[in-house]
Scaffold this motif. Structure first.
Motif, PDB file in Angstrom:
ATOM      1  N   SER A 571       0.810  -1.227   0.000  1.00 24.37           N
ATOM      2  CA  SER A 571       0.000   0.000   0.000  1.00 24.37           C
ATOM      3  C   SER A 571       0.841   1.274   0.000  1.00 24.37           C
ATOM      4  CB  SER A 571      -0.964   0.032   1.200  1.00 24.37           C
ATOM      5  OG  SER A 571      -1.905   1.062   1.053  1.00 24.37           O
ATOM      6  N   ASN A 572       2.131   1.182  -0.345  1.00 27.38           N
ATOM      7  CA  ASN A 572       2.946   2.383  -0.489  1.00 27.38           C
ATOM      8  C   ASN A 572       2.797   3.018  -1.875  1.00 27.38           C
ATOM      9  OD1 ASN A 572       4.108   2.164   2.118  1.00 27.38           O
ATOM     10  ND2 ASN A 572       5.612   0.665   1.348  1.00 27.38           N
ATOM     11  N   MET A 573       2.461   2.181  -2.825  1.00 27.47           N
ATOM     12  CA  MET A 573       2.346   2.643  -4.201  1.00 27.47           C
ATOM     13  C   MET A 573       1.069   2.078  -4.816  1.00 27.47           C
ATOM     14  SD  MET A 573       6.295   2.311  -5.637  1.00 27.47           S
ATOM     15  CE  MET A 573       5.828   2.995  -7.218  1.00 27.47           C
ATOM     16  N   SER A 574       0.799   2.544  -6.026  1.00 25.31           N
ATOM     17  CA  SER A 574      -0.325   2.043  -6.815  1.00 25.31           C
ATOM     18  C   SER A 574       0.208   1.593  -8.168  1.00 25.31           C
ATOM     19  CB  SER A 574      -1.380   3.136  -6.988  1.00 25.31           C
ATOM     20  OG  SER A 574      -2.440   2.683  -7.800  1.00 25.31           O
ATOM     21  N   LEU A 575      -0.590   0.823  -8.868  1.00 25.27           N
ATOM     22  CA  LEU A 575      -0.162   0.410 -10.205  1.00 25.27           C
ATOM     23  C   LEU A 575      -0.010   1.618 -11.123  1.00 25.27           C
ATOM     24  CD1 LEU A 575      -2.333  -2.781 -10.786  1.00 25.27           C
ATOM     25  CD2 LEU A 575       0.133  -2.687 -10.402  1.00 25.27           C
ATOM     26  N   VAL A 576      -0.945   2.543 -11.032  1.00 24.57           N
ATOM     27  CA  VAL A 576      -0.936   3.739 -11.879  1.00 24.57           C
ATOM     28  C   VAL A 576      -0.999   4.958 -10.971  1.00 24.57           C
ATOM     29  CG1 VAL A 576      -2.049   4.967 -13.770  1.00 24.57           C
ATOM     30  CG2 VAL A 576      -2.142   2.470 -13.689  1.00 24.57           C
ATOM     31  N   GLY A 577      -0.149   5.929 -11.245  1.00 30.30           N
ATOM     32  CA  GLY A 577      -0.135   7.141 -10.433  1.00 30.30           C
ATOM     33  C   GLY A 577       0.985   8.063 -10.858  1.00 30.30           C
ATOM     34  N   PRO A 578       1.175   9.167 -10.150  1.00 32.76           N
ATOM     35  CA  PRO A 578       2.286  10.080 -10.463  1.00 32.76           C
ATOM     36  C   PRO A 578       3.637   9.412 -10.213  1.00 32.76           C
ATOM     37  CG  PRO A 578       0.662  11.119  -9.026  1.00 32.76           C
ATOM     38  CD  PRO A 578       0.333   9.663  -9.063  1.00 32.76           C
ATOM     39  N   ARG A 579       4.670   9.973 -10.799  1.00 26.24           N
ATOM     40  CA  ARG A 579       6.012   9.434 -10.602  1.00 26.24           C
ATOM     41  C   ARG A 579       6.449   9.661  -9.148  1.00 26.24           C
ATOM     42  NH1 ARG A 579      10.953  11.529 -10.208  1.00 26.24           N
ATOM     43  NH2 ARG A 579      12.724  10.228 -10.848  1.00 26.24           N
ATOM     44  N   PRO A 580       7.035   8.647  -8.478  1.00 26.64           N
ATOM     45  CA  PRO A 580       7.523   8.833  -7.096  1.00 26.64           C
ATOM     46  C   PRO A 580       8.817   9.650  -7.093  1.00 26.64           C
ATOM     47  CG  PRO A 580       7.973   6.600  -7.850  1.00 26.64           C
ATOM     48  CD  PRO A 580       7.157   7.246  -8.920  1.00 26.64           C
ATOM     49  N   VAL A 621       5.261  17.484 -15.120  1.00 23.81           N
ATOM     50  CA  VAL A 621       4.342  17.987 -14.094  1.00 23.81           C
ATOM     51  C   VAL A 621       2.931  18.090 -14.649  1.00 23.81           C
ATOM     52  CG1 VAL A 621       3.801  19.975 -12.653  1.00 23.81           C
ATOM     53  CG2 VAL A 621       6.164  19.188 -12.855  1.00 23.81           C
ATOM     54  N   ARG A 622       2.808  18.572 -15.869  1.00 22.86           N
ATOM     55  CA  ARG A 622       1.483  18.737 -16.466  1.00 22.86           C
ATOM     56  C   ARG A 622       0.759  17.402 -16.585  1.00 22.86           C
ATOM     57  NH1 ARG A 622      -0.354  18.148 -21.545  1.00 22.86           N
ATOM     58  NH2 ARG A 622       1.758  17.716 -22.262  1.00 22.86           N
ATOM     59  N   LEU A 623       1.458  16.362 -17.033  1.00 20.57           N
ATOM     60  CA  LEU A 623       0.825  15.052 -17.179  1.00 20.57           C
ATOM     61  C   LEU A 623       0.429  14.463 -15.829  1.00 20.57           C
ATOM     62  CD1 LEU A 623       3.081  13.481 -19.979  1.00 20.57           C
ATOM     63  CD2 LEU A 623       0.735  14.313 -20.198  1.00 20.57           C
TER      64      LEU A 623
END
Length: 655
Positions: A571-580, A621-623
């Motif tokens: 639960s630290n990350m998701s399959l799809v999301g912003p870049r860490p 950043v925009r994406l």
């Protein structure tokens, strides 16, 4: 006798020039000699002369013929331009040797398009005609036939006067001038949809019933007879096609971009089969449930796949500049430039800018920062549309426009073929967040603030867990092979652990397969001077010397990120999301960039499928912000599919 029908008869192809007139008495003298028979009737008089005034001509000619007497009684009228042959001899004689004058009623001479007086002549001799077959005309014809004709010299060839240009033809209809790509593409979709549905429905029937004549049984209504499934399948195909047309799944506003087209196809299919189920229940019609249960998902899948194939073809055409709307931008120079850059960034959206009208624009100028030509001011929209062939007018701002200008532009457009678009200067806003609500006659655009309900979070977390667990099980052999390869090819641990920033700014430890040497972090400072990729915040290097041989292969196909499935399960990350991001990168963030922490970082995301290392910092950043503010479960699924394709064909942006 009346002279209302007297006219000069000369060849129409011969138009002699006007000459300065002279030797007035010569006309009367030669006319008198002609009446006495001393001069042979000839259509030419060698000496240049000036046509005498009407009273003098009559006095010189005398009253030798009744026609002359009739002329004496006619009112004095002004003469028309003298018509002369090429040898400077004016041909103004009647058959009875008296000068020919204009008609007594002084009606104007009929002129041709080249402004030459209309003169007609059956042969080389002047002829005077009079309606009603009067004796004067007959006597003139007899005298002409009985009198020996003097051989007149052939006049020199006169060049034909320049032909009058044909008037411009009526403008063709707009539909004929414009390439009907919208209609052609919709027709292709119609035929391909029909082929897919026929194949799906009848294929399902043959799969379920075979070649037998299965019947649909009507249990409790004697008004219906049993009919064949072949007829029922035909009706199902027709109804399915009708449902796709009714929901506008082939409309040009939804094709080529976005998921609205796919959503409409699925919605029309589910609605149709739901209506069939309700009809069968109400009217006690027994339809094979297995037949319907196979036809529905198979039909939806094949339709979506067919539409996706057509979209790939359409995208390829739009990259070439075809099958796109020609857009004329209207507004201030700054708003026009902003919209033009966004449309140029996404040519596959189907909008090609062909010109702009700005308040103070000059023709042949360009919008600063773009290559968009200026077609005039906002008052020249109609002429700009005609000059550019635009079929879409996009109003980018209304600050510099009169209150009624937008309405006037809409009135000037051709209904059904030209379109008006209002393009406010807000970008990266998804369709579900935008609602247009007319209030007091004003079309107010409402942009909803991004929100994530508890149900949405539960759905996303469920998808993450299911796919991560199943993925680890399926790729466990590959996982083990990569771990052994890292261990055997270089010194150091198998996994690389690094601190990253996650949801709400909390730190966590991210896992990756180690692709660099052990002391990679110590060498980073020296390599920043030779950075040839990435951007001012993210460090990337095309040929990073710290990367091992196996690591280079894993990075190219994103295999080094597979251990992050463990971060997803934790639960630290998701399959799809912003870049860490790294903590050092967060220190350089502007205030608005912190909105990326509203969601968990992802293994992949919009930045991964949008360009990876080739993106600038602003685009990255925009994406990410666009993903956070417009998140949807279907959008996650689309990104996962694109990620799989990008991993298999990475191109030059993966390193």
């Amino acid at each position: 006798m009346t002279l209302s029908h007297i006219r000069i008869w000369m060849p129409t192809s011969y138009i002699p020039p006007r000459r300065p007139t002279a030797n007035l008495p010569v006309v009367a003298e030669k006319s008198a000699k002609k009446r006495e028979g001393t001069v042979t009737s000839s259509p030419h008089i060698d000496a240049p002369m000036e046509t005498p005034p009407i009273p003098q001509a009559r006095a010189a000619a005398g009253s030798a013929s009744p026609a002359a007497a009739a002329l004496d009684a006619a009112p004095v009228i002004d003469t028309s331009p003298v018509v002369e042959p090429a040898d400077a001899s004016p041909v103004v004689e009647r058959a009875d040797a008296s000068p020919v004058v204009e008609r007594a009623d002084a009606s104007p001479v009929v002129e041709r398009a080249d402004a030459s007086p209309v003169v007609e002549q059956a042969d080389a001799s002047p002829v005077v005609e009079q309606a009603g077959g009067s004796p004067v005309v007959e006597r003139a014809r007899n005298e002409r036939d009985e009198t020996p004709q003097a051989s007149a010299p052939t006049p020199p060839s006169v060049a034909e006067p320049p032909s009058v240009a044909e008037p411009p033809s009526v403008a063709e209809p707009v539909e004929a001038r414009r390439t009907p790509w919208r209609r052609a593409y919709a027709r292709r979709l119609w035929f391909s949809d029909l082929f897919i549905l026929v194949w799906t429905v009848y294929g399902t029937q043959l799969l379920w019933f075979g070649w037998g004549n299965a019947q649909v049984a009507i249990r409790e209504d004697a008004r219906f007879n049993e009919f064949s499934y072949w007829v029922f399948s035909a009706g199902l195909v027709v109804a399915w096609m009708w449902a796709l047309a009714l929901i506008d799944s082939r409309d040009h506003r939804v094709i080529g971009a976005g998921n609205t087209e796919y959503v409409r196809v699925a919605r029309a299919s589910f609605t149709l089969f739901g209506a069939i189920a309700i009809f069968a229940f109400l009217f006690r019609v027994d339809v094979a449930r297995g037949y319907l249960l196979i036809a529905l998902p198979l039909g939806i899948f094949t339709l979506l796949f067919e539409r996706w194939l057509w979209r790939q073809w359409l995208i390829a055409q739009r990259w070439l500049g075809e099958y796109s709307a020609k857009v004329l931008l209207v507004g201030s120079a700054d708003s026009v430039a902003a919209i033009a850059r966004e449309l140029h960034r996404s040519p596959t959206a189907g909008y090609r800018v062909v010109g702009a009208c700005v308040p103070s624009g000059k023709v042949a100028d360009v919008i600063p920062g773009t290559t968009v030509p200026v077609m005039g001011t906002v008052d020249n929209v109609e002429r700009a549309i005609a000059a550019t062939g635009a079929d879409t007018v996009a109003v980018t701002s209304t600050d510099d426009l009169p209150p009624t200008k937008v309405k006037q532009i809409s009135w000037a457009l051709e209904a059904g073929h030209q379109h008006l678009v209002l393009a406010p200067s807000i970008v990266d806003i998804a369709g579900p967040r935008i609602h247009t609500r007319p209030v007091a006659g004003l079309p107010l655009i409402h942009v909803e603030t991004p929100k994530f309900s508890r149900g949405q979070r539960i759905a996303k977390r469920t998808m993450d867990l299911v796919i991560s667990v199943l993925g680890l099980i399926l790729i466990s052999p590959l996982f083990a092979f990569l771990a052994i390869s890292v261990r055997l090819t270089s010194e150091g641990p198998i996994l690389f652990r690094q601190t990253r920033i996650g949801l709400r700014g909390r730190e966590f430890e991210m896992l990756k397969f180690r692709t660099m040497v052990v002391n990679a972090e110590d060498l980073l400072a020296d390599l920043r001077e030779n950075q040839n990729s990435g951007n001012e915040v993210l460090f990337k290097m095309a040929d990073d010397p710290r990367v091992t041989a196996v690591g280079k292969f894993m990075r190219r196909y994103s295999l080094d990120e597979l251990p992050q499935l463990l971060n997803v399960i934790a639960s630290n990350m998701s399959l799809v999301g912003p870049r860490p991001p790294l903590p050092a990168e967060v220190e350089k963030y502007a205030a608005h960039v912190h909105r990326r922490f509203l969601m968990k970082p992802g293994i992949t995301g919009a930045w991964q499928v949008g360009g990876r290392s080739s993106l600038s910092w602003e685009d990255s950043v925009r994406l990410d912000l666009a993903y956070v503010e417009n998140w949807s479960l279907l959008g996650d699924f689309v990104i996962l599919v694109k990620t799989a394709r990008a991993a298999l064909t990475p191109g030059n942006s993966a390193h």
